[in-house]
Motif scaffolding. Structure first.
Motif, PDB file in Angstrom:
ATOM      1  N   VAL A 207       0.638  -1.043   0.294  1.00  0.00           N
ATOM      2  CA  VAL A 207      -0.169   0.174   0.120  1.00  0.00           C
ATOM      3  C   VAL A 207       1.337   1.032   0.310  1.00  0.00           C
ATOM      4  CG1 VAL A 207      -1.195   1.307   1.208  1.00  0.00           C
ATOM      5  CG2 VAL A 207      -1.948  -1.296   1.019  1.00  0.00           C
ATOM      6  N   GLN A 208       1.768   0.759   0.841  1.00  0.00           N
ATOM      7  CA  GLN A 208       2.830   2.506   0.980  1.00  0.00           C
ATOM      8  C   GLN A 208       3.433   2.599  -0.962  1.00  0.00           C
ATOM      9  OE1 GLN A 208       3.433   4.503   3.479  1.00  0.00           O
ATOM     10  NE2 GLN A 208       5.454   5.593   2.599  1.00  0.00           N
ATOM     11  N   VAL A 209       3.654   1.724  -1.448  1.00  0.00           N
ATOM     12  CA  VAL A 209       4.639   2.196  -2.728  1.00  0.00           C
ATOM     13  C   VAL A 209       3.422   2.913  -3.307  1.00  0.00           C
ATOM     14  CG1 VAL A 209       5.031   0.381  -5.017  1.00  0.00           C
ATOM     15  CG2 VAL A 209       5.680  -0.032  -2.601  1.00  0.00           C
ATOM     16  N   LEU A 210       2.190   2.645  -3.289  1.00  0.00           N
ATOM     17  CA  LEU A 210       1.336   3.258  -3.907  1.00  0.00           C
ATOM     18  C   LEU A 210       1.347   4.821  -3.685  1.00  0.00           C
ATOM     19  CD1 LEU A 210      -1.316   0.842  -3.927  1.00  0.00           C
ATOM     20  CD2 LEU A 210      -0.024   1.463  -5.611  1.00  0.00           C
ATOM     21  N   ILE A 211       1.940   5.247  -2.080  1.00  0.00           N
ATOM     22  CA  ILE A 211       1.878   6.735  -2.216  1.00  0.00           C
ATOM     23  C   ILE A 211       3.226   7.314  -2.314  1.00  0.00           C
ATOM     24  CG2 ILE A 211       1.431   8.230   0.642  1.00  0.00           C
ATOM     25  CD1 ILE A 211       0.166   6.342   1.416  1.00  0.00           C
ATOM     26  N   TRP A 212       4.443   6.403  -3.255  1.00  0.00           N
ATOM     27  CA  TRP A 212       5.407   7.295  -3.584  1.00  0.00           C
ATOM     28  C   TRP A 212       4.897   8.018  -5.021  1.00  0.00           C
ATOM     29  CZ3 TRP A 212       9.521   8.417  -1.130  1.00  0.00           C
ATOM     30  CH2 TRP A 212      10.300   7.126   0.123  1.00  0.00           C
ATOM     31  N   PRO A 213       4.273   7.539  -5.975  1.00  0.00           N
ATOM     32  CA  PRO A 213       3.314   8.420  -6.784  1.00  0.00           C
ATOM     33  C   PRO A 213       3.644   9.140  -6.737  1.00  0.00           C
ATOM     34  CG  PRO A 213       3.425   5.746  -7.587  1.00  0.00           C
ATOM     35  CD  PRO A 213       3.348   6.046  -6.293  1.00  0.00           C
ATOM     36  N   VAL A 214       2.238   9.733  -5.764  1.00  0.00           N
ATOM     37  CA  VAL A 214       1.754  11.156  -5.340  1.00  0.00           C
ATOM     38  C   VAL A 214       2.139  12.013  -5.167  1.00  0.00           C
ATOM     39  CG1 VAL A 214      -0.755  11.923  -3.999  1.00  0.00           C
ATOM     40  CG2 VAL A 214      -0.635   9.979  -4.832  1.00  0.00           C
ATOM     41  N   GLY A 215       3.188  11.736  -4.161  1.00  0.00           N
ATOM     42  CA  GLY A 215       4.792  12.950  -3.865  1.00  0.00           C
ATOM     43  C   GLY A 215       4.731  13.230  -4.744  1.00  0.00           C
ATOM     44  N   PHE A 216       5.958  12.199  -6.041  1.00  0.00           N
ATOM     45  CA  PHE A 216       7.028  12.776  -6.522  1.00  0.00           C
ATOM     46  C   PHE A 216       5.973  13.507  -8.264  1.00  0.00           C
ATOM     47  CE2 PHE A 216       9.199  10.252  -4.304  1.00  0.00           C
ATOM     48  CZ  PHE A 216      10.753  10.463  -4.167  1.00  0.00           C
ATOM     49  N   LEU A 217       4.986  12.954  -8.022  1.00  0.00           N
ATOM     50  CA  LEU A 217       3.862  13.337  -9.231  1.00  0.00           C
ATOM     51  C   LEU A 217       3.158  14.966  -8.862  1.00  0.00           C
ATOM     52  CD1 LEU A 217       2.729  12.850 -12.200  1.00  0.00           C
ATOM     53  CD2 LEU A 217       1.417  11.910 -11.812  1.00  0.00           C
ATOM     54  N   SER A 218       4.633  15.690  -8.494  1.00  0.00           N
ATOM     55  CA  SER A 218       3.655  16.990  -8.322  1.00  0.00           C
ATOM     56  C   SER A 218       4.324  18.075  -8.279  1.00  0.00           C
ATOM     57  CB  SER A 218       3.941  17.317  -6.597  1.00  0.00           C
ATOM     58  OG  SER A 218       5.109  16.275  -5.926  1.00  0.00           O
ATOM     59  N   ASN A 219       4.542  18.897  -7.524  1.00  0.00           N
ATOM     60  CA  ASN A 219       5.554  20.126  -8.323  1.00  0.00           C
ATOM     61  C   ASN A 219       6.463  20.437  -7.101  1.00  0.00           C
ATOM     62  OD1 ASN A 219       4.021  21.431  -5.990  1.00  0.00           O
ATOM     63  ND2 ASN A 219       3.501  23.048  -6.974  1.00  0.00           N
ATOM     64  N   VAL A 220       7.293  19.402  -6.261  1.00  0.00           N
ATOM     65  CA  VAL A 220       7.632  19.262  -5.211  1.00  0.00           C
ATOM     66  C   VAL A 220       9.248  18.834  -5.639  1.00  0.00           C
ATOM     67  CG1 VAL A 220       8.823  18.084  -3.341  1.00  0.00           C
ATOM     68  CG2 VAL A 220       6.424  17.826  -3.368  1.00  0.00           C
ATOM     69  N   PHE A 221       9.179  18.904  -6.643  1.00  0.00           N
ATOM     70  CA  PHE A 221      10.766  19.097  -7.086  1.00  0.00           C
ATOM     71  C   PHE A 221      11.274  19.698  -8.054  1.00  0.00           C
ATOM     72  CE2 PHE A 221      10.836  14.786  -4.902  1.00  0.00           C
ATOM     73  CZ  PHE A 221      11.549  14.620  -4.586  1.00  0.00           C
TER      74      PHE A 221
END
Length: 294
Positions: A207-221
């Protein structure tokens, strides 16, 4: 034959069973009634988690250090090739985004703790005890929010050591921290619900693996303008992008706006997105918890 005589009852006494104790004499009332009892029980559950930190500090330390490593890696290893929309130092752009991304880090530890309590029967034992039904979940969420606040302090300190500064007043900085913690609180209840759905610690990793795309598919970086059109639109409407942009605005960091509606109304979305997540997943998590005893 003699007849036994009994002394007359004292006037005003009742010969039957003793009347029930007044509400003021009950233990719950001594602690402020039901709300006071619930707060006391929730604090007891929070102290249980703090005791686990004292016995196993490595998990807490790793959770605090990992975001720092990610920040340093992107700032010094990869940041040389990154550009900021409108110009400006990439570290000034990166630090507020990393503060938003950190609100997704460490969520798996809370999820694993919930599933472990479920599988070991700890929650069943708690439910059989005379404690407030809400104490377990409230205590777990309070512990998670405390860890998140510590993580923000460590990351802000790292950013200041790197040369990042906020350019607004203390009120704006406090509002930025409030938006970050609001996002974490919403993601926390999403995680608690998913943990109870998963049921086992080994499934939490998936389940945690699914959270990572949400974080990286953003304007963070990187700015959404530098992405393909369809990908930039997804990044623009990401709840984490809204919080990252709002925090940049409050801190006075570069890379604000971008011409899209979500970028121009980031502070509004930074409040609405977490409230929407809470409206969905808080009742789902509470309902799932109540259904454990059925």
């Amino acid at each position: 034959m003699t007849t036994a005589t009994h002394p007359p009852a004292h006037p005003g006494t009742h010969p039957g069973p003793h009347p029930p104790a007044s509400p003021a004499a009950s233990p719950a009332a001594g602690r402020g009634g039901r709300p006071g009892r619930a707060l006391t029980d929730a604090w007891t559950m929070t102290r249980r988690g703090l005791a686990h930190w004292a016995r196993q500090p490595a998990q807490l330390v790793v959770g605090l250090v990992f975001p720092v490593m990610v920040l340093l890696m992107f700032a010094y290893f990869l940041g040389g090739g990154m550009t900021v929309p409108g110009g400006g130092d990439y570290k000034e752009y990166l630090v507020p985004g990393m503060l938003a991304l950190t609100m997704a880090f460490g969520l798996e530890s809370t999820m694993i703790a919930v599933t472990q309590d479920l599988n070991k029967g700890v929650i069943d034992r708690f439910r059989s005890m005379p404690i407030a039904p809400s104490a377990v979940l409230v205590g777990r969420s309070a512990l998670d929010m405390l860890q998140s606040a510590l993580g923000l302090l460590v990351l802000i300190g790292t950013g200041l050591a790197m040369g990042w500064r906020w350019h607004g007043g203390l009120a704006d900085a406090s509002a930025a921290v409030g938006l970050l913690l609001l996002l974490r609180f919403a993601m926390l209840w999403l995680g608690i619900h998913l943990a109870m759905v998963a049921g086992r610690p080994e499934l939490v990793q998936a389940v945690q693996v699914l959270i990572w795309p949400v974080g990286f598919l953003s304007n963070v970086f990187a700015a959404p303008e530098s992405m393909p059109g369809w990908l930039g639109a997804i990044a623009d409407w990401n709840p984490m992008s809204a919080t990252a942009t709002a925090v940049r605005e409050l801190f006075g960091s570069p890379g604000q706006g971008g011409g899209s509606w979500p970028a121009d109304h980031a502070q509004l979305l930074a409040v609405c997105w977490p409230l929407a997540l809470l409206a969905v997943f808080f009742p789902l998590a509470v309902g799932r918890y109540k259904g454990l005893s059925r």
